[in-house]
Motif scaffolding. Structure first.
Motif, short mmCIF file in Angstrom:
data_model
loop_
_atom_site.label_atom_id
_atom_site.label_comp_id
_atom_site.label_asym_id
_atom_site.label_seq_id
_atom_site.Cartn_x
_atom_site.Cartn_y
_atom_site.Cartn_z
N UNK A 7 34.86 4.81 -35.76
CA UNK A 7 33.60 4.66 -36.49
C UNK A 7 32.40 4.84 -35.56
N UNK A 8 31.72 5.96 -35.67
CA UNK A 8 30.54 6.26 -34.86
C UNK A 8 29.29 5.83 -35.62
N UNK A 9 28.28 5.37 -34.86
CA UNK A 9 27.02 4.93 -35.46
C UNK A 9 25.87 5.73 -34.87
N UNK A 10 24.88 6.02 -35.71
CA UNK A 10 23.65 6.67 -35.25
C UNK A 10 22.54 5.63 -35.16
N UNK A 11 21.59 5.91 -34.34
CA UNK A 11 20.44 5.04 -34.20
C UNK A 11 19.70 4.93 -35.53
N UNK A 12 19.14 3.76 -35.77
CA UNK A 12 18.33 3.58 -36.97
C UNK A 12 17.06 4.41 -36.88
N UNK A 13 16.72 4.88 -35.67
CA UNK A 13 15.54 5.73 -35.47
C UNK A 13 15.84 7.20 -35.71
N UNK A 18 19.56 16.50 -38.96
CA UNK A 18 20.34 17.43 -38.18
C UNK A 18 19.73 17.77 -36.83
N UNK A 19 18.76 17.01 -36.42
CA UNK A 19 18.08 17.26 -35.15
C UNK A 19 18.88 16.77 -33.96
N UNK A 20 18.19 16.38 -32.91
CA UNK A 20 18.82 15.93 -31.68
C UNK A 20 19.21 14.46 -31.82
N UNK A 47 30.98 4.42 -26.08
CA UNK A 47 31.09 5.86 -25.95
C UNK A 47 29.90 6.50 -26.65
N UNK A 48 29.36 7.56 -26.05
CA UNK A 48 28.20 8.27 -26.58
C UNK A 48 28.56 9.75 -26.72
N UNK A 49 28.16 10.36 -27.83
CA UNK A 49 28.42 11.78 -28.03
C UNK A 49 27.25 12.43 -28.78
N UNK A 50 27.22 13.75 -28.74
CA UNK A 50 26.24 14.54 -29.47
C UNK A 50 26.71 14.64 -30.92
N UNK A 51 25.87 14.25 -31.87
CA UNK A 51 26.28 14.26 -33.27
C UNK A 51 26.57 15.67 -33.79
N UNK A 52 25.99 16.67 -33.15
CA UNK A 52 26.22 18.04 -33.58
C UNK A 52 27.52 18.61 -33.03
N UNK A 53 28.15 17.91 -32.09
CA UNK A 53 29.39 18.38 -31.48
C UNK A 53 30.40 17.23 -31.43
N UNK A 54 30.89 16.78 -32.58
CA UNK A 54 31.78 15.62 -32.60
C UNK A 54 33.08 15.79 -31.83
N UNK A 55 33.51 17.02 -31.61
CA UNK A 55 34.72 17.27 -30.82
C UNK A 55 34.40 17.56 -29.36
N UNK A 56 33.12 17.49 -28.99
CA UNK A 56 32.70 17.77 -27.62
C UNK A 56 32.94 16.59 -26.70
N UNK A 57 32.36 16.66 -25.51
CA UNK A 57 32.57 15.59 -24.52
C UNK A 57 31.97 14.26 -24.95
N UNK A 58 32.55 13.20 -24.43
CA UNK A 58 32.10 11.83 -24.71
C UNK A 58 31.75 11.17 -23.39
#
Length: 79
Positions: A7-13, A18-20, A47-58
């Motif tokens: 379960x990944x979470x995004x910032x409330x900000x 679809x941005x950064x 763990x932190x990842x880029x939301x646009x690349x969910x299979x990318x590096x963590x």
């Protein structure tokens, strides 16, 4: 567990347009309580990842360093 199955979470900000954006997820089993985006989570690391690349590096950040990072951001954004 594969990173995309957690379960990944995004910032409330995050604008949600679809941005950064980055996402965070607890790693391993609960150990230390700390707050992320006004919700309490228990994890020895985040763990932190880029939301646009969910299979990318963590990027894995130990819990104490994550706490210091979040505290520093809060300090910078105080009025």
């Amino acid at each position: 567990m594969h990173p995309t199955e957690r379960p990944w979470r995004r910032s409330s900000y995050s604008m949600g347009n679809g941005g950064n954006c980055v996402e965070v997820a607890d790693h391993a089993h609960p150990v230390n309580a700390h707050t992320v985006d006004a919700q309490t989570v228990n994890a020895p690391a985040i763990d932190v990842r880029d939301s646009k690349a969910p299979d990318g590096p963590v990027l894995r950040i130990p819990g104490e360093q994550w706490q210091a990072f979040v505290a520093g951001l809060k300090e910078l954004t105080r009025p």
